[in-house]
Scaffold this active site. Sequence first.
Site, PDB file in Angstrom:
ATOM      1  N   GLY A  82      26.142   4.110  -9.327  1.00 12.23           N
ATOM      2  CA  GLY A  82      25.315   4.850 -10.288  1.00 12.23           C
ATOM      3  C   GLY A  82      25.697   6.324 -10.370  1.00 12.23           C
ATOM      4  O   GLY A  82      26.677   6.776  -9.756  1.00 12.23           O
TER       5      GLY A  82
ATOM      6  N   SER B  47      11.894  11.436  -5.022  1.00 11.75           N
ATOM      7  CA  SER B  47      11.879  12.197  -6.275  1.00 11.75           C
ATOM      8  C   SER B  47      10.739  13.198  -6.269  1.00 11.75           C
ATOM      9  O   SER B  47       9.675  12.950  -5.669  1.00 11.75           O
ATOM     10  CB  SER B  47      11.672  11.208  -7.433  1.00 11.75           C
ATOM     11  OG  SER B  47      11.351  11.887  -8.620  1.00 11.75           O
TER      12      SER B  47
ATOM     13  N   TYR C 247       6.853   3.858 -11.880  1.00 12.28           N
ATOM     14  CA  TYR C 247       8.069   4.361 -11.235  1.00 12.28           C
ATOM     15  C   TYR C 247       7.712   5.317 -10.101  1.00 12.28           C
ATOM     16  O   TYR C 247       8.162   5.168  -8.956  1.00 12.28           O
ATOM     17  CB  TYR C 247       8.986   5.065 -12.253  1.00 12.28           C
ATOM     18  CG  TYR C 247      10.082   5.846 -11.575  1.00 12.28           C
ATOM     19  CD1 TYR C 247      11.138   5.194 -10.950  1.00 12.28           C
ATOM     20  CD2 TYR C 247      10.030   7.241 -11.490  1.00 12.28           C
ATOM     21  CE1 TYR C 247      12.126   5.906 -10.279  1.00 12.28           C
ATOM     22  CE2 TYR C 247      11.005   7.959 -10.830  1.00 12.28           C
ATOM     23  CZ  TYR C 247      12.062   7.293 -10.225  1.00 12.28           C
ATOM     24  OH  TYR C 247      13.018   7.994  -9.546  1.00 12.28           O
TER      25      TYR C 247
ATOM     26  N   LYS D 151       8.077   5.063  -5.789  1.00  9.29           N
ATOM     27  CA  LYS D 151       8.685   6.032  -4.862  1.00  9.29           C
ATOM     28  C   LYS D 151       7.673   6.435  -3.790  1.00  9.29           C
ATOM     29  O   LYS D 151       8.015   6.549  -2.604  1.00  9.29           O
ATOM     30  CB  LYS D 151       9.167   7.269  -5.632  1.00  9.29           C
ATOM     31  CG  LYS D 151      10.352   7.013  -6.543  1.00  9.29           C
ATOM     32  CD  LYS D 151      11.626   6.729  -5.754  1.00  9.29           C
ATOM     33  CE  LYS D 151      12.766   6.320  -6.644  1.00  9.29           C
ATOM     34  NZ  LYS D 151      13.952   5.848  -5.938  1.00  9.29           N
TER      35      LYS D 151
HETATM   36  P1  NAD Z   1      21.450   5.034 -11.608  1.00  7.90           P
HETATM   37  O1  NAD Z   1      20.703   4.034 -12.396  1.00  7.90           O
HETATM   38  O2  NAD Z   1      22.653   5.649 -12.209  1.00  7.90           O
HETATM   39  O3  NAD Z   1      21.850   4.421 -10.191  1.00  7.90           O
HETATM   40  C1  NAD Z   1      21.097   3.428  -9.541  1.00  7.90           C
HETATM   41  C2  NAD Z   1      22.057   2.316  -9.178  1.00  7.90           C
HETATM   42  O4  NAD Z   1      21.351   1.275  -8.498  1.00  7.90           O
HETATM   43  C3  NAD Z   1      22.717   1.673 -10.401  1.00  7.90           C
HETATM   44  O5  NAD Z   1      24.110   1.648 -10.202  1.00  7.90           O
HETATM   45  C4  NAD Z   1      22.120   0.273 -10.461  1.00  7.90           C
HETATM   46  O6  NAD Z   1      23.029  -0.672 -10.993  1.00  7.90           O
HETATM   47  C5  NAD Z   1      21.792   0.026  -8.995  1.00  7.90           C
HETATM   48  N1  NAD Z   1      20.701  -0.930  -8.747  1.00  7.90           N
HETATM   49  C6  NAD Z   1      19.478  -0.958  -9.322  1.00  7.90           C
HETATM   50  N2  NAD Z   1      18.751  -1.968  -8.822  1.00  7.90           N
HETATM   51  C7  NAD Z   1      19.519  -2.584  -7.888  1.00  7.90           C
HETATM   52  C8  NAD Z   1      19.331  -3.688  -7.021  1.00  7.90           C
HETATM   53  N3  NAD Z   1      18.182  -4.364  -7.009  1.00  7.90           N
HETATM   54  N4  NAD Z   1      20.330  -4.030  -6.189  1.00  7.90           N
HETATM   55  C9  NAD Z   1      21.507  -3.360  -6.194  1.00  7.90           C
HETATM   56  N5  NAD Z   1      21.746  -2.314  -6.999  1.00  7.90           N
HETATM   57  C10 NAD Z   1      20.762  -1.927  -7.838  1.00  7.90           C
HETATM   58  O7  NAD Z   1      20.400   6.170 -11.170  1.00  7.90           O
HETATM   59  P2  NAD Z   1      20.653   7.553 -10.420  1.00  7.90           P
HETATM   60  O8  NAD Z   1      20.268   8.633 -11.350  1.00  7.90           O
HETATM   61  O9  NAD Z   1      21.977   7.568  -9.775  1.00  7.90           O
HETATM   62  O10 NAD Z   1      19.504   7.458  -9.339  1.00  7.90           O
HETATM   63  C11 NAD Z   1      19.739   7.021  -8.011  1.00  7.90           C
HETATM   64  C12 NAD Z   1      18.430   7.036  -7.253  1.00  7.90           C
HETATM   65  O11 NAD Z   1      17.875   8.346  -7.295  1.00  7.90           O
HETATM   66  C13 NAD Z   1      17.367   6.102  -7.836  1.00  7.90           C
HETATM   67  O12 NAD Z   1      16.669   5.516  -6.767  1.00  7.90           O
HETATM   68  C14 NAD Z   1      16.462   7.042  -8.601  1.00  7.90           C
HETATM   69  O13 NAD Z   1      15.152   6.564  -8.672  1.00  7.90           O
HETATM   70  C15 NAD Z   1      16.538   8.295  -7.745  1.00  7.90           C
HETATM   71  N6  NAD Z   1      16.246   9.523  -8.504  1.00  7.90           N
HETATM   72  C16 NAD Z   1      16.948   9.802  -9.635  1.00  7.90           C
HETATM   73  C17 NAD Z   1      16.660  10.941 -10.368  1.00  7.90           C
HETATM   74  C18 NAD Z   1      17.366  11.246 -11.652  1.00  7.90           C
HETATM   75  O14 NAD Z   1      16.825  11.987 -12.470  1.00  7.90           O
HETATM   76  N7  NAD Z   1      18.558  10.735 -11.888  1.00  7.90           N
HETATM   77  C19 NAD Z   1      15.672  11.825  -9.905  1.00  7.90           C
HETATM   78  C20 NAD Z   1      14.993  11.523  -8.721  1.00  7.90           C
HETATM   79  C21 NAD Z   1      15.294  10.357  -8.025  1.00  7.90           C
HETATM   80  C1  WQD Z   2      12.909  17.388 -18.724  1.00 10.19           C
HETATM   81  C2  WQD Z   2      12.216  18.267 -19.747  1.00 10.19           C
HETATM   82  C3  WQD Z   2      10.772  17.060 -21.232  1.00 10.19           C
HETATM   83  C4  WQD Z   2      13.926  14.791 -23.251  1.00 10.19           C
HETATM   84  C5  WQD Z   2      12.172  12.632 -15.134  1.00 10.19           C
HETATM   85  C6  WQD Z   2      11.332  11.748 -14.252  1.00 10.19           C
HETATM   86  C7  WQD Z   2      11.448  12.185 -12.828  1.00 10.19           C
HETATM   87  C8  WQD Z   2      12.908  12.283 -12.392  1.00 10.19           C
HETATM   88  C9  WQD Z   2      13.730  13.069 -13.347  1.00 10.19           C
HETATM   89  C10 WQD Z   2      13.526  10.247 -11.353  1.00 10.19           C
HETATM   90  C11 WQD Z   2      10.744  17.913 -19.968  1.00 10.19           C
HETATM   91  C12 WQD Z   2      11.925  17.677 -21.994  1.00 10.19           C
HETATM   92  C13 WQD Z   2      13.247  15.649 -22.409  1.00 10.19           C
HETATM   93  C14 WQD Z   2      13.966  15.060 -24.635  1.00 10.19           C
HETATM   94  C15 WQD Z   2      12.647  17.053 -24.251  1.00 10.19           C
HETATM   95  N1  WQD Z   2      13.524  10.998 -12.336  1.00 10.19           N
HETATM   96  N2  WQD Z   2      12.621  16.763 -22.904  1.00 10.19           N
HETATM   97  N3  WQD Z   2      13.317  16.197 -25.086  1.00 10.19           N
HETATM   98  O1  WQD Z   2      10.517  14.332 -17.178  1.00 10.19           O
HETATM   99  O2  WQD Z   2      11.206  16.270 -15.701  1.00 10.19           O
HETATM  100  O3  WQD Z   2      11.685  13.973 -14.992  1.00 10.19           O
HETATM  101  O4  WQD Z   2      13.526  12.586 -14.679  1.00 10.19           O
HETATM  102  O5  WQD Z   2      12.925  10.347 -10.321  1.00 10.19           O
HETATM  103  O6  WQD Z   2      10.741  11.269 -12.071  1.00 10.19           O
HETATM  104  O7  WQD Z   2       9.979  11.822 -14.676  1.00 10.19           O
HETATM  105  O8  WQD Z   2      12.975  14.918 -16.852  1.00 10.19           O
HETATM  106  O9  WQD Z   2      14.939  15.104 -18.301  1.00 10.19           O
HETATM  107  O10 WQD Z   2      13.051  13.555 -18.972  1.00 10.19           O
HETATM  108  O11 WQD Z   2      12.688  16.017 -19.068  1.00 10.19           O
HETATM  109  O12 WQD Z   2      12.083  18.050 -24.709  1.00 10.19           O
HETATM  110  O13 WQD Z   2      14.525  14.325 -25.452  1.00 10.19           O
HETATM  111  O14 WQD Z   2      12.843  18.074 -21.020  1.00 10.19           O
HETATM  112  O15 WQD Z   2       9.595  17.124 -21.981  1.00 10.19           O
HETATM  113  O16 WQD Z   2      10.054  19.125 -20.199  1.00 10.19           O
HETATM  114  P1  WQD Z   2      11.474  14.912 -16.232  1.00 10.19           P
HETATM  115  P2  WQD Z   2      13.486  14.808 -18.323  1.00 10.19           P
END
Ligand code: NAD
Ligand code: WQD
Length: 338
Positions: A11, A125, A149, A153
């Site tokens: 990912g 997160s 979601y 977490k």
């Molecule tokens: P991503 O979707 O790119 O990566 C997640 C990976 O997990 C993917 O490659 C997917 O194929 C794999 N996956 C999902 N379910 C699975 C399963 N059951 N078994 C095996 N593989 C599985 O997302 P990311 O942005 O790289 O996020 C990674 C982690 O970080 C996630 O747990 C996400 O919740 C957390 N996170 C992401 C963000 C963000 O904004 N990107 C923010 C906070 C936390």
């Molecule tokens: C950022 C800002 C939107 C899209 C989410 C999850 C959080 C974490 C990260 C996993 C906000 C604004 C967005 C658009 C916009 N993920 N926005 N137009 O909501 O802070 O966090 O992703 O854990 O759990 O909730 O991130 O990138 O969606 O938004 O104006 O088309 O951009 O309103 O202020 P967010 P985001």
Amino acid sequence: MSYILLTGGAGYIGSHTALELLNAGFKVLSFDNFSNSSDAALKRVEQLSGEPVVSIKGDIRDEAALRQLFSDYNISAVVHFAGLKAVGESTQIPLHYYDNNVAGTVTLCRIMRESGVKKLVFSSSATVYGDAKQVPIPETSPRSATNPYGQSKLMIEHILEDLVQAEPDWGITLLRYFNPVGAHDSGRIGEDPNGIPNNLMPFISQVAVGKREKLSVFGADYPTHDGTGVRDYIHVVDLARGHVKALQYLQQHNGIEAINLGTGTGYSVLDMVNAFSRVNNIAVPYQIAPRRPGDIATCYAEPGKAEKLLGWQAEKTLDDMVRDSWRWQSANPNGYKS
Ligand code: NAD
Ligand code: WQD
């Protein structure tokens, strides 16, 4: 030498972490069901690092497959990225989110224990802070969730805390990411969302590249400096390096710690749009739209604990974030299918 197992290693954050781990001399094994990624990312990580990545296709809910994995490879620690992460989707298919994220993590931990592997870095997160009363947000801030979601977490954090309480020989780090953006500066790996992006930065990039007409700015009436939502955007390479530091920390420590990975600085939606346009010299058309349900006004980290415990702090600037996002998007307009 032993492997670091990355669940969800193909990912967005997993692939960048794989590269930083290889650069730091670790051996990397990825276990991913490719539900939101493809093996292409890991092939590029191999090209960039000049080192092999063992990539196994499988699901963390598949106990037999995990048991086989832990018996086939000598694994010293696990970085657990695998999970579903779309907030809106989680309200539509909550059971799938709880099964994938929560049940998947329980299965993973059970097989880790069975195999004697008790070092775990978990992708948590900033969503676990809900709508925090006070910014910057310290790790001690009360936790809450407003969607499945976020709830998944939070539940996992509680499960892992209970596990360490019962079995103190585990070493677990809960890394609470703020808003990861950007890409490796080679432009070879980056974020490749399916369909219409939910998150701001990939949406801006797709507008800039001409795949979408304009950005909708969700709300311009928040109590912030320009009325748009403020977040702590963190470069994904800084974030990836935080995982290397967390693994090094776990080599010396047991117990459980929650640690913010953020910069400590908040930028608004319009700050991001303006920085993207200025640095990349490209227009990003936008319109002001209604607030998105569930959004909060302001969220940024108190990042001091990461510096104190891990010796980590974010180094990359806002300009780096928007430049690297655009380098990846413009070189790969259709992501890994380009
Ligand atoms: P991503 O979707 O790119 O990566 C997640 C990976 O997990 C993917 O490659 C997917 O194929 C794999 N996956 C999902 N379910 C699975 C399963 N059951 N078994 C095996 N593989 C599985 O997302 P990311 O942005 O790289 O996020 C990674 C982690 O970080 C996630 O747990 C996400 O919740 C957390 N996170 C992401 C963000 C963000 O904004 N990107 C923010 C906070 C936390
Ligand atoms: C950022 C800002 C939107 C899209 C989410 C999850 C959080 C974490 C990260 C996993 C906000 C604004 C967005 C658009 C916009 N993920 N926005 N137009 O909501 O802070 O966090 O992703 O854990 O759990 O909730 O991130 O990138 O969606 O938004 O104006 O088309 O951009 O309103 O202020 P967010 P985001």
